[in-house]
Design a protein around this motif. Structure first.
Motif, PDB file in Angstrom:
ATOM      1  N   LYS A 113       0.850  -1.185   0.000  1.00  0.00           N
ATOM      2  CA  LYS A 113       0.000   0.000   0.000  1.00  0.00           C
ATOM      3  C   LYS A 113       0.888   1.238   0.000  1.00  0.00           C
ATOM      4  O   LYS A 113       1.870   1.305   0.752  1.00  0.00           O
ATOM      5  CB  LYS A 113      -0.918   0.001   1.220  1.00  0.00           C
ATOM      6  CG  LYS A 113      -1.927  -1.145   1.216  1.00  0.00           C
ATOM      7  CD  LYS A 113      -2.783  -1.139   2.479  1.00  0.00           C
ATOM      8  CE  LYS A 113      -3.795  -2.282   2.457  1.00  0.00           C
ATOM      9  NZ  LYS A 113      -4.599  -2.324   3.699  1.00  0.00           N
ATOM     10  N   VAL A 115       1.528   5.265   0.577  1.00  0.00           N
ATOM     11  CA  VAL A 115       1.135   6.520   1.219  1.00  0.00           C
ATOM     12  C   VAL A 115       2.093   7.581   0.670  1.00  0.00           C
ATOM     13  O   VAL A 115       3.288   7.545   0.938  1.00  0.00           O
ATOM     14  CB  VAL A 115       1.249   6.460   2.754  1.00  0.00           C
ATOM     15  CG1 VAL A 115       0.780   7.777   3.371  1.00  0.00           C
ATOM     16  CG2 VAL A 115       0.444   5.290   3.302  1.00  0.00           C
ATOM     17  N   GLU A 161      -2.835   4.738  -1.810  1.00  0.00           N
ATOM     18  CA  GLU A 161      -3.930   4.379  -0.918  1.00  0.00           C
ATOM     19  C   GLU A 161      -4.380   5.619  -0.136  1.00  0.00           C
ATOM     20  O   GLU A 161      -5.575   5.859   0.042  1.00  0.00           O
ATOM     21  CB  GLU A 161      -3.461   3.299   0.061  1.00  0.00           C
ATOM     22  CG  GLU A 161      -4.549   2.708   0.920  1.00  0.00           C
ATOM     23  CD  GLU A 161      -5.288   1.580   0.229  1.00  0.00           C
ATOM     24  OE1 GLU A 161      -6.337   1.177   0.751  1.00  0.00           O
ATOM     25  OE2 GLU A 161      -4.829   1.109  -0.828  1.00  0.00           O
ATOM     26  N   VAL A 162      -3.385   6.380   0.328  1.00  0.00           N
ATOM     27  CA  VAL A 162      -3.634   7.613   1.067  1.00  0.00           C
ATOM     28  C   VAL A 162      -2.618   8.647   0.599  1.00  0.00           C
ATOM     29  O   VAL A 162      -1.461   8.324   0.315  1.00  0.00           O
ATOM     30  CB  VAL A 162      -3.499   7.403   2.592  1.00  0.00           C
ATOM     31  CG1 VAL A 162      -3.732   8.722   3.341  1.00  0.00           C
ATOM     32  CG2 VAL A 162      -4.473   6.352   3.094  1.00  0.00           C
ATOM     33  N   PHE A 178      -8.686  13.562  -5.863  1.00  0.00           N
ATOM     34  CA  PHE A 178      -7.800  13.024  -4.833  1.00  0.00           C
ATOM     35  C   PHE A 178      -8.218  13.415  -3.416  1.00  0.00           C
ATOM     36  O   PHE A 178      -7.660  12.907  -2.440  1.00  0.00           O
ATOM     37  CB  PHE A 178      -6.360  13.507  -5.064  1.00  0.00           C
ATOM     38  CG  PHE A 178      -5.717  12.989  -6.326  1.00  0.00           C
ATOM     39  CD1 PHE A 178      -6.088  11.788  -6.880  1.00  0.00           C
ATOM     40  CD2 PHE A 178      -4.714  13.724  -6.940  1.00  0.00           C
ATOM     41  CE1 PHE A 178      -5.489  11.307  -8.041  1.00  0.00           C
ATOM     42  CE2 PHE A 178      -4.096  13.258  -8.103  1.00  0.00           C
ATOM     43  CZ  PHE A 178      -4.492  12.052  -8.653  1.00  0.00           C
ATOM     44  N   HIS A 179      -9.177  14.319  -3.277  1.00  0.00           N
ATOM     45  CA  HIS A 179      -9.460  14.892  -1.963  1.00  0.00           C
ATOM     46  C   HIS A 179      -9.924  13.854  -0.950  1.00  0.00           C
ATOM     47  O   HIS A 179      -9.555  13.922   0.230  1.00  0.00           O
ATOM     48  CB  HIS A 179     -10.497  16.001  -2.084  1.00  0.00           C
ATOM     49  CG  HIS A 179      -9.958  17.253  -2.714  1.00  0.00           C
ATOM     50  ND1 HIS A 179     -10.739  18.382  -2.931  1.00  0.00           N
ATOM     51  CD2 HIS A 179      -8.720  17.578  -3.174  1.00  0.00           C
ATOM     52  CE1 HIS A 179      -9.999  19.316  -3.498  1.00  0.00           C
ATOM     53  NE2 HIS A 179      -8.778  18.857  -3.662  1.00  0.00           N
ATOM     54  N   ALA A 180     -10.728  12.906  -1.355  1.00  0.00           N
ATOM     55  CA  ALA A 180     -11.275  11.934  -0.403  1.00  0.00           C
ATOM     56  C   ALA A 180     -10.186  11.056   0.208  1.00  0.00           C
ATOM     57  O   ALA A 180     -10.362  10.519   1.309  1.00  0.00           O
ATOM     58  CB  ALA A 180     -12.324  11.056  -1.086  1.00  0.00           C
ATOM     59  N   ARG A 181      -9.079  10.917  -0.507  1.00  0.00           N
ATOM     60  CA  ARG A 181      -7.978  10.075  -0.008  1.00  0.00           C
ATOM     61  C   ARG A 181      -6.879  10.884   0.678  1.00  0.00           C
ATOM     62  O   ARG A 181      -5.831  10.337   1.011  1.00  0.00           O
ATOM     63  CB  ARG A 181      -7.364   9.285  -1.174  1.00  0.00           C
ATOM     64  CG  ARG A 181      -8.246   8.163  -1.674  1.00  0.00           C
ATOM     65  CD  ARG A 181      -7.566   7.370  -2.763  1.00  0.00           C
ATOM     66  NE  ARG A 181      -7.545   8.094  -4.037  1.00  0.00           N
ATOM     67  CZ  ARG A 181      -6.468   8.245  -4.801  1.00  0.00           C
ATOM     68  NH1 ARG A 181      -5.309   7.764  -4.418  1.00  0.00           N
ATOM     69  NH2 ARG A 181      -6.558   8.884  -5.945  1.00  0.00           N
ATOM     70  N   THR A 182      -7.120  12.161   0.895  1.00  0.00           N
ATOM     71  CA  THR A 182      -6.071  13.042   1.405  1.00  0.00           C
ATOM     72  C   THR A 182      -6.260  13.345   2.878  1.00  0.00           C
ATOM     73  O   THR A 182      -7.375  13.618   3.337  1.00  0.00           O
ATOM     74  CB  THR A 182      -6.057  14.363   0.606  1.00  0.00           C
ATOM     75  OG1 THR A 182      -5.814  14.072  -0.772  1.00  0.00           O
ATOM     76  CG2 THR A 182      -4.954  15.289   1.115  1.00  0.00           C
ATOM     77  N   ARG A 183      -5.159  13.310   3.621  1.00  0.00           N
ATOM     78  CA  ARG A 183      -5.151  13.696   5.023  1.00  0.00           C
ATOM     79  C   ARG A 183      -4.096  14.787   5.226  1.00  0.00           C
ATOM     80  O   ARG A 183      -3.075  14.804   4.544  1.00  0.00           O
ATOM     81  CB  ARG A 183      -4.816  12.503   5.913  1.00  0.00           C
ATOM     82  CG  ARG A 183      -5.795  11.350   5.774  1.00  0.00           C
ATOM     83  CD  ARG A 183      -5.814  10.508   7.000  1.00  0.00           C
ATOM     84  NE  ARG A 183      -6.575   9.288   6.801  1.00  0.00           N
ATOM     85  CZ  ARG A 183      -6.612   8.303   7.678  1.00  0.00           C
ATOM     86  NH1 ARG A 183      -5.912   8.399   8.807  1.00  0.00           N
ATOM     87  NH2 ARG A 183      -7.325   7.219   7.440  1.00  0.00           N
ATOM     88  N   LEU A 405      -3.610   1.136   8.140  1.00  0.00           N
ATOM     89  CA  LEU A 405      -3.290   0.412   6.902  1.00  0.00           C
ATOM     90  C   LEU A 405      -2.694  -0.960   7.185  1.00  0.00           C
ATOM     91  O   LEU A 405      -2.244  -1.625   6.248  1.00  0.00           O
ATOM     92  CB  LEU A 405      -2.350   1.254   6.047  1.00  0.00           C
ATOM     93  CG  LEU A 405      -2.948   2.565   5.525  1.00  0.00           C
ATOM     94  CD1 LEU A 405      -1.886   3.383   4.784  1.00  0.00           C
ATOM     95  CD2 LEU A 405      -4.139   2.299   4.610  1.00  0.00           C
TER      96      LEU A 405
END
Length: 412
Positions: A113, A115, A161-162, A178-183, A405
Motif C-alpha cells: 500500500k 502513502v 492508498e492515502v 484526490f481529496h477523499a484520499r487526502t489527510r 493500513l
C-alpha cells in the motif's frame, strides 16, 4: 520475506527523518530508495540510485519534466528490484512523488500500500506563477509548463492508498478526485528543543554585537528570492531604518540567481536585483546578510527578534515560520493562503497584504517602538506551534495512519 516500510525520497530522509527514526526505534524494518546524494538514516537500509543520462535534447518542451521524472522512476524501479532480491517486500511504501521515484514501484511491489506525501501540486493560473505581476509578464506558456510538471506525479498519486499533505492549503491544491484520499499531517518540528528562551548577545561577522533588548528585525529566506517576499521586505526597510535609528535587520539565506521561482534578471542574484536600487535609501551598516547559517545560530537570531517577517507566494509553507512561532517570535506574515494555515491576524501574529510595503513598514516601526505590545501574540504563536506543528503530534498521526493500513508498530 521481510515486510516493513519502504521510504522513497529524492533526498532521503528529508521530511521522513523523524518518522523513519521512530519506526526503527520500535523495531519496524525500514529501507529506502534515494538519489545518490541522499544522506540516509542509521538503521535504514538505503539504496542510492544514479541516473543513466539527462533529458534528451529534442524532447518536446512540455515533456522535459516528465522525461526527467520517468528517468528517476526507472532508476528507482531498479533499486526496488535489488531490494526484492535481498528479501525485502514492504507492506507500506511511504514516498514523495514529486521527482518521479514512486511512479513505477507498484510494478515491483504490487501488494504494498502506498502513502504518498503531496508537498505541492502545481497549477498554472491562480498560482505561484502568476501571483506577482512584477515578475510575471503574462507568458501563457509559463502557465502551461506549470501544469505539465504534474504529469508523472499525478500518475503516482493515482495509485496511492492515502495522500498526506502537510497543510490544508497544500492539500487544497490537489485535484478534487484526490481529496477523499487526502489527510493533512504536518511532519512537525521539535517544539521541546525549539522554544522561547533568553536572548543572548549575537556577534556578527565584522565583530559587532547585537545586544538583547535592541530592536532587531529578522527575515529567513533560504534562496533570497521574491517567492518568499524578499522584495516586499526590502522595500519596507528604508522607512523603518529612518524612523527607528537603533533598529537592526538580520537576513538569513543564500544569495542565488534562482530559488523556487524564476531567475533573477540580467544574470544577477535576487539580492543584487532587489537591494541595489535601494542602496541610496538604506543604512546598510544596519542590514546584516548572514547567508546560510547553522541551525543553532538561526534559532539564536530568532530569540533576539523583535519581529520576524515571513512572506510567501501561494506555495509550500516553510519550516522557518513554524520554528519562529515555536521560538515565541512576533510573526508578521503575508495575508496569503499558506501563511493563513499558521497565523490568524491579531491572534498569534499579523497578516498584511503581500504588496503593501507601507503596511509592513508601519507594522515594523510599531513593533520596534512598543515591543511589549506583541507579548500576547508571541505567546499565542508558541501555543499554535505546539498544538498544530509539533513533531510528536505529526509522528503520532503518521503512526495512527500506518496502523489503520495494517502496519504493526510495537510500543517502546
Amino acid at each position: 520475506m521481510a515486510a516493513g516500510v519502504l521510504f522513497v525520497h529524492n533526498n532521503f530522509p528529508a521530511q521522513f527523518r523523524d518518522l523513519s527514526e521512530g519506526l526503527v526505534a520500535r523495531g519496524v524494518p525500514c529501507f529506502a530508495i534515494g538519489f545518490e546524494h541522499s544522506p540516509g538514516v542509521p538503521g535504514v537500509s538505503l539504496v542510492r540510485y544514479r541516473l543513466p543520462r539527462g533529458t534528451g535534447k529534442d524532447v518536446f518542451p512540455l515533456a522535459i519534466r516528465a522525461e526527467a521524472d520517468l528517468l528517476r522512476g526507472r532508476s528507482a524501479l531498479d533499486g526496488a528490484r535489488w531490494l526484492k532480491e535481498q528479501g525485502h517486500d514492504p507492506q507500506l511504501i511511504v514516498g514523495h512523488p514529486g521527482w518521479g521515484e514512486t511512479s513505477l514501484l507498484s510494478h515491483v511491489f504490487p501488494q504494498a500500500k502506498q502513502v504518498l506525501f503531496s508537498e505541492f501540486y502545481y497549477h498554472g493560473r491562480d498560482s505561484d506563477i502568476d501571483f506577482d505581476p512584477e515578475f510575471w509578464n503574462g507568458d501563457d506558456e509559463a502557465l502551461i509548463r506549470g501544469k505539465a510538471k504534474n504529469a508523472v506525479m499525478a500518475m503516482a498519486l493515482a495509485e496511492a492508498e492515502v495522500i498526506v499533505a502537510p497543510t490544508a492549503f497544500q492539500a487544497s491544491r490537489l485535484p478534487p478526485a484526490f481529496h477523499a484520499r487526502t489527510r493533512v499531517i504536518h511532519e512537525g518540528i521539535d517544539v521541546e528543543a525549539i522554544r522561547p528562551g533568553p536572548a543572548e548577545p549575537f556577534q556578527l561577522a565584522d565583530g559587532r554585537v547585537l545586544t538583547p533588548g535592541a530592536p532587531v528585525i529578522t527575515h529567513i529566506n533560504n534562496n533570497m528570492e521574491p517567492m518568499r517576499g524578499l522584495h516586499s521586505f526590502a522595500r519596507a526597510l528604508p522607512r523603518l531604518l529612518a524612523k527607528v535609528p537603533d533598529a537592526q535587520v538580520v537576513i538569513i539565506g543564500e544569495e542565488k540567481t534562482r530559488g523556487y521561482g524564476a531567475d533573477a534578471p540580467g544574470g544577477q542574484t535576487w539580492k543584487q536585483a532587489i537591494f541595489a536600487p535601494l542602496e541610496p535609501q538604506l543604512d546598510l551598516a544596519r542590514v546584516h546578510f548572514l547567508g546560510k547559517v547553522p541551525h543553532a545560530r538561526m534559532l539564536a537570531a530568532l530569540r533576539l527578534s523583535t519581529a520576524h517577517v515571513y512572506y510567501s507566494y501561494p506555495f509550500v509553507l516553510s519550516w522557518s515560520i513554524v520554528e519562529a512561532m515555536a521560538s515565541g517570535c512576533y510573526v508578521i506574515g503575508s495575508d496569503t493562503a499558506p501563511v493563513r494555515d499558521a497565523i490568524v491576524d491579531g491572534v498569534n501574529g499579523r497578516l498584511l497584504p503581500f504588496f503593501d510595503v507601507d503596511a509592513l513598514s508601519d507594522a515594523l516601526i510599531a513593533a520596534c517602538r512598543a515591543p511589549e505590545a506583541s507579548a500576547p501574540l508571541r505567546a499565542a504563536a508558541r501555543e499554535t506551534a505546539v498544538a498544530k506543528f509539533s513533531r510528536a503530534g505529526g509522528r503520532a498521526a503518521w503512526f495512527d495512519l500506518m496502523a489503520q493500513l495494517g502496519l504493526q508498530i510495537p510500543a517502546i
